[in-house]
Design an enzyme around this catalytic site. Structure first.
Site, PDB file in Angstrom:
ATOM      1  CG  ASN A 253      43.380  42.453  38.921  1.00 52.92           C
ATOM      2  OD1 ASN A 253      42.927  41.589  38.820  1.00 52.92           O
ATOM      3  ND2 ASN A 253      44.165  42.650  40.078  1.00 52.92           N
ATOM      4  CD1 TRP A 254      38.264  43.378  34.679  1.00 53.27           C
ATOM      5  CD2 TRP A 254      37.235  41.623  33.820  1.00 53.27           C
ATOM      6  NE1 TRP A 254      37.976  43.838  33.726  1.00 53.27           N
ATOM      7  CE2 TRP A 254      37.142  42.608  32.815  1.00 53.27           C
ATOM      8  CE3 TRP A 254      36.435  40.640  33.645  1.00 53.27           C
ATOM      9  CZ2 TRP A 254      36.821  42.409  31.962  1.00 53.27           C
ATOM     10  CZ3 TRP A 254      35.814  40.396  32.265  1.00 53.27           C
ATOM     11  CH2 TRP A 254      35.982  41.609  31.494  1.00 53.27           C
ATOM     12  CE  LYS A 255      42.192  43.944  42.545  1.00 52.89           C
ATOM     13  NZ  LYS A 255      42.336  44.760  43.897  1.00 52.89           N
TER      14      LYS A 255
ATOM     15  CG  HIS B 228      47.527  41.630  42.928  1.00 50.52           C
ATOM     16  ND1 HIS B 228      46.815  41.770  44.123  1.00 50.52           N
ATOM     17  CD2 HIS B 228      47.043  42.636  42.085  1.00 50.52           C
ATOM     18  CE1 HIS B 228      46.169  42.818  44.231  1.00 50.52           C
ATOM     19  NE2 HIS B 228      46.335  43.541  42.667  1.00 50.52           N
TER      20      HIS B 228
ATOM     21  N   GLY C 235      42.633  49.290  46.448  1.00 55.65           N
ATOM     22  CA  GLY C 235      40.968  49.159  47.065  1.00 55.65           C
ATOM     23  C   GLY C 235      40.639  50.089  48.055  1.00 55.65           C
TER      24      GLY C 235
ATOM     25  N   GLY D 161      41.945  48.018  39.346  1.00 53.13           N
ATOM     26  CA  GLY D 161      40.944  47.045  39.988  1.00 53.13           C
ATOM     27  C   GLY D 161      39.586  47.568  39.920  1.00 53.13           C
ATOM     28  N   GLY D 162      39.184  47.886  40.794  1.00 49.51           N
ATOM     29  CA  GLY D 162      37.869  48.335  40.931  1.00 49.51           C
ATOM     30  C   GLY D 162      37.009  49.255  39.965  1.00 49.51           C
TER      31      GLY D 162
HETATM   32  P1  PGA Z   1      42.192  48.902  42.689  1.00 50.11           P
HETATM   33  O1  PGA Z   1      42.951  47.612  42.632  1.00 50.11           O
HETATM   34  O2  PGA Z   1      42.198  49.880  41.447  1.00 50.11           O
HETATM   35  O3  PGA Z   1      40.850  48.439  42.876  1.00 50.11           O
HETATM   36  O4  PGA Z   1      42.918  49.708  43.905  1.00 50.11           O
HETATM   37  C1  PGA Z   1      44.263  47.857  41.976  1.00 50.11           C
HETATM   38  C2  PGA Z   1      44.928  46.391  41.848  1.00 50.11           C
HETATM   39  O5  PGA Z   1      44.947  45.757  42.783  1.00 50.11           O
HETATM   40  O6  PGA Z   1      45.456  45.972  40.970  1.00 50.11           O
END
Ligand code: PGA
Length: 256
Positions: free
Chosen positions: A10-12, A95, A173, A233-234
């Site tokens: 998930n590149w946000k 999400h 995050g 995510g990150g």
């Molecule tokens: P994160 O995010 O790995 O940066 O904690 C996960 C997500 O929001 O899907």
């Protein structure tokens, strides 16, 4: 019951089209294991470039959100029809950042899950409790309610194809991941909640864990029997880290 492991990036709100192409090229060079399904979810503006960069690759394309109508006067929104035409297989729905920062409700999430299926997309339904809910001992109730609400209208066949991501909000995050044991417990709870309405179809549903998954804790997470992969995510923004996480899924779950 064999469930093919799935690791989703998930590149946000990161990566322009050009940057997305570069990251995908790096992933393609890193020879990802073939016993894990891999998907990336770039921003809307990078979907087209990412789709071209993924041509003839087993890596799947996904989006991070959508509206539920196919088309219409909904300024600023993107529809399931558009995502399918852009080559998406997956779409993240509900999400916690959508729920928290953009006021998304369980009713919206339910509509989006149904709209995704109606257009041939596979929803990745996110559920998870906030820190104050966890501290108040309400984790199980919140997660069960979110799951039941969003999936109550689905057929057994849709439940089989659905992907759920258990993402405790306090772990996203923050660098603070749930323990493997606790994530496994809640994931099992989600599977049972899904199973009550689907005649046991949920034995085939893939349920991922998300929240501060890194190459360091990936083996512990994926070593849990209920957890079928991760929503990352990150760490998905770095080809080396993401590849290491996919390899951990392959080692822990790939030959089930
Ligand atoms: P994160 O995010 O790995 O940066 O904690 C996960 C997500 O929001 O899907």
């Amino acid at each position: 019951m064999k469930r093919t492991p799935l690791v989703v990036g998930n590149w946000k709100m990161h990566k322009t089209g050009t940057e997305a192409i570069r990251l995908i090229e790096d992933l393609r060079k890193s020879s990802l294991p073939s016993n894990v399904e891999v998907a990336v979810c770039p921003a809307f503006t990078a979907l087209s470039d990412a789709g071209s960069a993924l041509r003839d690759s087993p890596i799947r394309l996904g989006a991070q959100d959508m509206y539920w109508e196919a088309q219409g006067a909904f300024t600023g929104e993107v529809s399931p029809l558009m995502l399918a035409a852009a080559g998406c297989r997956y779409v993240i729905v509900g999400h916690s950042e959508r729920r928290q920062f953009f006021g998304e409700t369980d009713v919206w999430v339910t509509r989006k899950v149904q709209a995704a299926f109606a257009h041939g997309l596979v929803p990745i339904l996110c559920v998870g409790e906030r820190l104050e809910e966890r501290d108040a001992g309400r984790t199980d109730r919140i997660v069960t309610e979110q799951t039941e609400m969003a999936t109550g209208e689905l057929s057994s066949e849709q439940v089989v194809n659905l992907v759920v991501a258990y993402e405790p909000v306090w772990a996203i995050g923050t660098g603070r991941s749930a323990t493997g044991e606790e994530a496994n417990r809640v994931t099992g709870l989600i599977r049972r909640a899904l199973g009550r309405r689907s005649g046991g179809a949920s034995a085939q549903t893939r349920i991922l864990y998300g929240g501060s998954v890194t190459p360091d804790n990936a083996a512990e997470v994926f070593g849990q029997p209920e957890i079928d992969g991760g929503l990352i995510g990150g760490a998905s923004l770095d080809a080396g880290k993401f590849t290491a996480i996919v390899r951990a899924a392959s080692r822990e779950r790939g030959n089930l």
